[in-house]
Motif scaffolding. Structure first.
Motif, PDB file in Angstrom:
ATOM      1  N   VAL A 330       0.590  -1.045  -0.033  1.00 36.99           N
ATOM      2  CA  VAL A 330       0.062   0.033  -0.085  1.00 36.99           C
ATOM      3  C   VAL A 330       0.953   1.263   0.132  1.00 36.99           C
ATOM      4  N   VAL A 331       0.575   2.075  -1.082  1.00 38.68           N
ATOM      5  CA  VAL A 331       1.578   3.288  -1.174  1.00 38.68           C
ATOM      6  C   VAL A 331       0.535   4.489  -1.288  1.00 38.68           C
ATOM      7  N   LEU A 332       1.235   5.503  -1.420  1.00 39.41           N
ATOM      8  CA  LEU A 332       0.484   6.926  -1.395  1.00 39.41           C
ATOM      9  C   LEU A 332       0.325   7.389  -2.936  1.00 39.41           C
ATOM     10  N   ALA A 333      -1.104   7.601  -3.147  1.00 43.46           N
ATOM     11  CA  ALA A 333      -1.240   8.200  -4.492  1.00 43.46           C
ATOM     12  C   ALA A 333      -0.507   9.106  -5.065  1.00 43.46           C
ATOM     13  N   ARG A 334      -0.177   9.450  -6.256  1.00 41.11           N
ATOM     14  CA  ARG A 334       0.479  10.637  -6.519  1.00 41.11           C
ATOM     15  C   ARG A 334       0.090  11.876  -6.199  1.00 41.11           C
ATOM     16  N   ALA A 336      -1.646  12.386  -3.693  1.00 50.78           N
ATOM     17  CA  ALA A 336      -1.658  12.582  -2.177  1.00 50.78           C
ATOM     18  C   ALA A 336      -0.660  13.542  -1.555  1.00 50.78           C
ATOM     19  N   ARG A 337      -1.374  14.501  -0.585  1.00 53.66           N
ATOM     20  CA  ARG A 337      -0.466  15.669  -0.062  1.00 53.66           C
ATOM     21  C   ARG A 337      -0.713  15.368   1.591  1.00 53.66           C
ATOM     22  N   PRO A 338       0.278  14.641   2.079  1.00 54.63           N
ATOM     23  CA  PRO A 338       0.163  14.260   3.683  1.00 54.63           C
ATOM     24  C   PRO A 338       0.213  15.531   4.273  1.00 54.63           C
ATOM     25  N   GLU A 339       0.902  16.675   3.814  1.00 57.84           N
ATOM     26  CA  GLU A 339       1.034  17.881   4.630  1.00 57.84           C
ATOM     27  C   GLU A 339      -0.311  18.502   4.839  1.00 57.84           C
ATOM     28  N   ARG A 340      -1.522  18.140   3.984  1.00 59.53           N
ATOM     29  CA  ARG A 340      -2.656  18.880   3.969  1.00 59.53           C
ATOM     30  C   ARG A 340      -3.830  17.956   4.328  1.00 59.53           C
ATOM     31  N   ASP A 341      -3.467  16.696   4.758  1.00 56.71           N
ATOM     32  CA  ASP A 341      -4.442  15.711   4.952  1.00 56.71           C
ATOM     33  C   ASP A 341      -3.922  14.897   6.339  1.00 56.71           C
ATOM     34  N   PRO A 342      -4.507  15.386   7.390  1.00 58.70           N
ATOM     35  CA  PRO A 342      -3.920  14.798   8.450  1.00 58.70           C
ATOM     36  C   PRO A 342      -4.646  13.391   8.858  1.00 58.70           C
ATOM     37  N   VAL A 343      -5.719  13.179   8.265  1.00 59.31           N
ATOM     38  CA  VAL A 343      -6.311  11.732   8.315  1.00 59.31           C
ATOM     39  C   VAL A 343      -5.611  10.645   7.417  1.00 59.31           C
ATOM     40  N   LEU A 344      -4.883  11.263   6.585  1.00 58.92           N
ATOM     41  CA  LEU A 344      -4.020  10.221   5.688  1.00 58.92           C
ATOM     42  C   LEU A 344      -3.635   9.024   6.358  1.00 58.92           C
ATOM     43  N   PRO A 345      -2.674   9.120   7.410  1.00 55.03           N
ATOM     44  CA  PRO A 345      -1.877   7.967   8.130  1.00 55.03           C
ATOM     45  C   PRO A 345      -3.049   6.949   8.556  1.00 55.03           C
ATOM     46  N   LEU A 346      -4.094   7.379   8.892  1.00 60.03           N
ATOM     47  CA  LEU A 346      -5.186   6.105   9.436  1.00 60.03           C
ATOM     48  C   LEU A 346      -6.127   5.780   8.302  1.00 60.03           C
ATOM     49  N   ARG A 366       6.987   8.997   4.560  1.00 66.02           N
ATOM     50  CA  ARG A 366       6.775  10.284   4.032  1.00 66.02           C
ATOM     51  C   ARG A 366       5.663  10.880   4.903  1.00 66.02           C
ATOM     52  N   MET A 367       4.634  10.095   5.288  1.00 66.09           N
ATOM     53  CA  MET A 367       3.661  10.838   6.352  1.00 66.09           C
ATOM     54  C   MET A 367       4.062  11.314   7.440  1.00 66.09           C
ATOM     55  N   ALA A 368       4.866  10.312   8.045  1.00 60.53           N
ATOM     56  CA  ALA A 368       5.605  10.444   9.543  1.00 60.53           C
ATOM     57  C   ALA A 368       6.486  11.970   9.477  1.00 60.53           C
ATOM     58  N   GLU A 401       2.302  -1.963  13.602  1.00 58.80           N
ATOM     59  CA  GLU A 401       3.907  -2.033  13.787  1.00 58.80           C
ATOM     60  C   GLU A 401       4.402  -1.292  12.920  1.00 58.80           C
ATOM     61  N   ALA A 402       4.153  -1.029  11.596  1.00 56.19           N
ATOM     62  CA  ALA A 402       4.508  -0.098  10.619  1.00 56.19           C
ATOM     63  C   ALA A 402       4.467   1.260  11.116  1.00 56.19           C
ATOM     64  N   LEU A 403       3.410   1.739  11.374  1.00 56.44           N
ATOM     65  CA  LEU A 403       2.978   3.187  11.991  1.00 56.44           C
ATOM     66  C   LEU A 403       3.794   3.430  13.144  1.00 56.44           C
ATOM     67  N   GLU A 404       3.876   2.138  14.115  1.00 57.69           N
ATOM     68  CA  GLU A 404       4.703   2.554  15.249  1.00 57.69           C
ATOM     69  C   GLU A 404       6.025   2.777  15.272  1.00 57.69           C
ATOM     70  N   ALA A 405       6.689   2.023  14.068  1.00 62.49           N
ATOM     71  CA  ALA A 405       8.242   1.758  13.948  1.00 62.49           C
ATOM     72  C   ALA A 405       8.513   3.463  13.621  1.00 62.49           C
ATOM     73  N   GLU A 406       7.547   4.147  12.935  1.00 68.46           N
ATOM     74  CA  GLU A 406       8.054   5.464  12.433  1.00 68.46           C
ATOM     75  C   GLU A 406       7.460   6.588  13.380  1.00 68.46           C
ATOM     76  N   GLY A 407       6.931   6.276  14.660  1.00 66.94           N
ATOM     77  CA  GLY A 407       6.502   7.145  15.556  1.00 66.94           C
ATOM     78  C   GLY A 407       5.074   7.917  15.430  1.00 66.94           C
ATOM     79  N   LEU A 408       4.325   7.088  14.526  1.00 71.88           N
ATOM     80  CA  LEU A 408       3.096   7.619  14.029  1.00 71.88           C
ATOM     81  C   LEU A 408       1.937   7.405  15.326  1.00 71.88           C
ATOM     82  N   ILE A 409       2.199   6.297  15.790  1.00 67.62           N
ATOM     83  CA  ILE A 409       1.139   5.794  16.755  1.00 67.62           C
ATOM     84  C   ILE A 409       1.520   6.806  18.034  1.00 67.62           C
TER      85      ILE A 409
END
Length: 827
Positions: A330-334, A336-346, A366-368, A401-409
């Motif tokens: 699962v990757v981000l769409a071209r 996608a703008r994580p800096e404008r979309d705070p819900v994107l990680p979830l 990238r999201m982190a 675990e992937a989210l937690e590894a980059e500090g997102l949790i």
């Protein structure tokens, strides 16, 4: 004393000088960690070089080589010396004599020695036959003798490894998997093997080997520190026990913690678990990349031939807004703008878990690195995506675990930091506190059909032990934390109170059932008073089972289950006096009345779309977050309204989050005038009102005019919705995702005096409501009202149905309808 001082002291004094210098280095305490390991390796290098020089006089074409851990310069106090005496084969007798003059002094000092004598050809042949030998040779380091001989072997071994990587790397992965099966996961074990368990030093070495193949590489961030921490703990373990052991036994943990200057054994274990988690995650990512590269190499020649030599373009399939699948990840769409979309990680995490796919390391990083914090309280979409993620079953673990590894949790849930990697010194528990909470959510996802609010069950599962990071009773501390977290997530006051009750009393049922007399009325009354309502009792029963199942085999049994079920039945009887609210009692709004009149006048459907937004956050920043779109539909009552409306929405890729359907009376004084009109065939003079909240799966919403046109065609039979939905499903390959629990359809006893209430709990999916509506129409029942809600990935629907004459269904007929509907949904 520096390593140079120690080496100088040992030089020229033979084995006794080396032994004294070694002892002083290990006991004086001036050095520890990497400096001491390097000093010990340097000291040993000098001593062995002296032994070689003394025995190799007149011998040509021979060198002494350190391999394995010693080759990396990482000697722990009780490490083996891994040595290779390499020769060109010109004088085997002289080489044998040299070997004796090196090996025997080592043995005389009581040092463990792993030794071999080989020519370069023999070394390469053995490496080709034995993967462990090849891994050791990848770290070969020259100690003494013919440097060209050593360099030639290193070059040849690396070339062999890179040439054979497509074959050898799958063997190495299998070796790691078998070892993990035998030794378990280092990050959860109370007495872990620092070297052999999954996430230990062997896996760190395997990652180095993968990197040396040039086929793939491990995530570098934190990996060196994690490896260093495990080596430091092993050093301390060797020094405190005086043995060459890698198992961190319970009785040695306090001493090891003291040796490392740590507060206590729990702090020690937590650091070990954190290091193991970094290595395990790096291993998962690396082996996934190895598999992707090898698959790509296998199909590339065929694709090139088909494409005329052009480079194939990776296929990207949409999963959610801003989220796509590519190459099995699962990757981000071209766009996608994580800096404008705070819900994107979830959203990305929920989509990955639902599809049973891993989150791309690049996407998570990238999201982190760019995503904005969520507002307080969270927007509704964020809350729903969290619930969807928690309800996705076993795939939730890897995605979390992937989210937690980059500090997102910990960014999403700051209180998580206190339970992260926290050990549980209880033989019943299999997991650390944080993993236990996720395992409980996984177990709870299997029980969502038993409760009316699966979202509350899943969030309670995530939070029930959150108080274990604080002093005192973890249930009391957890209640306070749960109130705060639930409020920040965006639950309303009533839901926050329920979640707080569930966390506060998550042990109440099992402790009461196993420790109190259930025949004593005071026992049952006290539980009923603590729980407060039937719906909370239902949730607490499911949470109790999920918690126990996630703890370990010893925590749940048929006996315990029977006791808890008996208690729940008794408490439910005490709470049965609560009258359920009448779902049909809500008064219509002025807009709903207007639409009903217009639908009655025109004889066709009337639609109104109205955007809804969340209330502004405490510190507003920008525009309010979109909540969805309210869709109001009024349509003259006729057969097939529910499947027609839900089918049209499914065709347009609209997700139904909540829905209500009920008969609408016309305003007083207007029915006489309107009823004088001629009505189309099949209409009985009443109006159905549908008040739904919908959102696009991805992309923008369709125009209201298009929805109305398709709805008119669906109602008059000129639009074959079933065929259109089947055609769309066939165009997209099915993904191997989460396997949800089977749907459950029940008849709610005594829920209404005017109708039979059929409850449906199932996995939400495109077209689900269409299938339900069509099945009810086929059963010949009239849907008097419907109350539909989507909670995460779960649909919880209640349909008030009657006979054609408007009376509740007879008992047997109601059961038959429910059974037929369940079979339809299972099919």
């Amino acid at each position: 004393m520096t390593s140079t001082d120690v080496r100088t002291e040992a030089e020229g004094s033979g084995p006794s000088g080396y032994a004294a210098a070694r002892l002083r280095l290990l006991t004086e305490g001036a050095q520890s960690g990497p400096p001491r390991r390097a000093a010990l390796s340097d000291l040993t290098d000098g001593w062995l070089a002296e032994l070689f020089a003394a025995g190799a006089e007149g011998v040509r074409g021979v060198s002494l080589v350190a391999v394995g851990g010693y080759g990396r310069g990482e000697l722990s106090p009780r490490s083996d010396l891994d040595l290779l005496l390499l020769h060109d084969g010109s004088d085997s007798k002289a080489v044998a004599g040299l070997a004796d003059r090196i090996w025997y002094p080592v043995w005389d000092l009581g040092l463990a020695l792993d030794h071999s004598v080989r020519t370069p050809a023999e070394a390469r042949k053995t490496a080709g036959e034995d993967l462990k030998v090849q891994l050791g040779l990848l770290d070969a380091r020259h100690l003494a003798g013919d440097l060209g001989l050593t360099a030639g072997l290193r070059t040849a071994v690396l070339a062999d490894w890179r040439n054979q990587a497509p074959k050898r790397l799958p063997e190495l992965q299998q070796l790691c998997a078998e070892r993990a099966e035998r030794q378990g996961e280092l990050q959860y074990l109370l007495e872990p093997d620092l070297k052999e368990a999954r996430g230990g030093l062997r896996d760190a070495t395997a990652l180095r080997a993968v990197a040396a193949s040039w086929l793939a590489d491990a995530p570098r961030e934190g990996l060196a520190d994690a490896r260093r921490r495990l080596l430091d703990v092993r050093d301390a373990l060797h020094l405190t026990t005086g043995r060459a052991t890698d198992r961190l036994a319970l009785q040695e943990q306090d001493q090891v913690a003291t040796e490392l200057g740590l507060l206590d054994a729990d702090t020690l274990l937590r650091q070990v678990y954190e290091a193991a988690r970094v290595i395990s995650y790096a291993s998962d990512v690396t082996w996934r990349e190895v598999g992707r590269v090898l698959r790509s190499r296998a199909v590339r020649p065929r694709l090139r031939a088909m494409l005329g030599g052009g480079k194939p373009v990776a296929e990207r399939s949409p999963l959610a807004e801003g989220v796509v699948e590519q190459d099995g990840e699962v990757v981000l769409a071209r766009a996608a703008r994580p800096e404008r979309d705070p819900v994107l990680p979830l959203r990305a995490a929920a989509a990955a878990a639902q599809a049973g796919l891993p989150l791309s390391l690049h996407a998570v990083r990238r999201m982190a690195g760019s995503v904005r914090p969520l507002p307080t309280p969270w927007p509704a979409e964020a809350r729903e995506q969290l619930v969807t993620l928690l309800g996705s079953g076993r795939p939730t673990v890897e995605v979390w675990e992937a989210l937690e590894a980059e500090g997102l949790i910990t960014r999403l849930l700051p209180d998580w930091e206190r339970v992260r990697c926290r050990p549980q010194r209880n033989a019943v528990h299999l997991w650390t506190v944080d993993r236990h909470l996720i395992e409980t959510a996984v177990r709870a996802s299997e029980l969502t059909r038993r409760v009316g609010r699966p979202d509350l069950l899943l969030v309670a599962a995530l939070l029930h032990d959150i108080g274990k990071g604080w002093p005192g009773d973890h249930s009391l501390a957890g209640e306070i934390i749960a109130r705060d977290v639930a409020g920040r997530i965006g639950f309303d006051r009533d839901d926050v109170a329920v979640l707080a009750t569930l966390v506060r009393h998550h042990l109440l049922l099992v402790e009461t059932a196993t420790r109190r007399d259930l025949e004593d009325p005071a026992t049952v009354s006290s539980v009923a008073e603590a729980v407060g309502s039937q719906s909370t009792l239902e949730l607490l029963h499911a949470l109790t089972e999920a918690d126990a199942l996630a703890t370990g085999p010893a925590a749940w049994s048929t006996w315990r289950s029977a006791l808890v079920t008996d208690l729940v039945k008794r408490v439910s009887a005490v709470l049965a006096g609560d009258e359920p609210a009448d779902p049909e009692a809500a008064a219509p709004t002025a807009e709903q009345e207007r639409l009903a009149v217009e639908a009655y006048r025109t004889g066709g459907p009337v639609l109104a779309l109205r955007a809804q937004t969340e209330p502004p956050a405490e510190e507003p920043s920008g525009e309010p977050e979109p909540l969805g779109v309210e869709l109001l539909i009024a349509v003259p009552d006729q057969p097939g309204v529910l499947p027609a409306v839900s089918g049209v929405l499914a065709m347009h890729r609209l997700t139904v989050r909540t829905a209500e359907l009920r008969a609408q009376d016309l305003p007083d004084g207007m029915d006489g005038e309107l009823r004088a009109q001629d009505l189309p065939d099949g209409m009985d003079g009443s109006v159905l009102l549908l008040d739904w909240r919908v959102a696009a799966e991805y992309g923008s919403l369709p125009q209201a005019a298009r929805l109305r046109a398709d709805l008119v065609r669906a109602l008059d039979g000129s639009l074959d919705i079933s065929a259109r939905l089947a055609e769309r499903d066939a165009a997209y390959p099915r993904r191997r995702g989460v396997v949800p629990p089977p749907p459950r359809v029940t008849v709610a006893p005594a829920a209404s005096r005017h109708a039979t209430v059929i409850e449906v709990r199932a996995q939400d999916a495109p077209g689900l409501l269409f299938r339900i509506g069509r099945a009810l129409e086929k059963a010949g029942v009239r849907v008097r009202s419907a109350h539909v809600s989507t909670l995460g990935a779960n649909a919880v629907d209640a349909f008030y149905v009657t006979t054609g004459t408007g009376t509740p269904l007879p008992g047997e007929d109601a059961v038959s309808v429910a059974r037929a509907l369940e079979e339809t949904l299972r099919g």
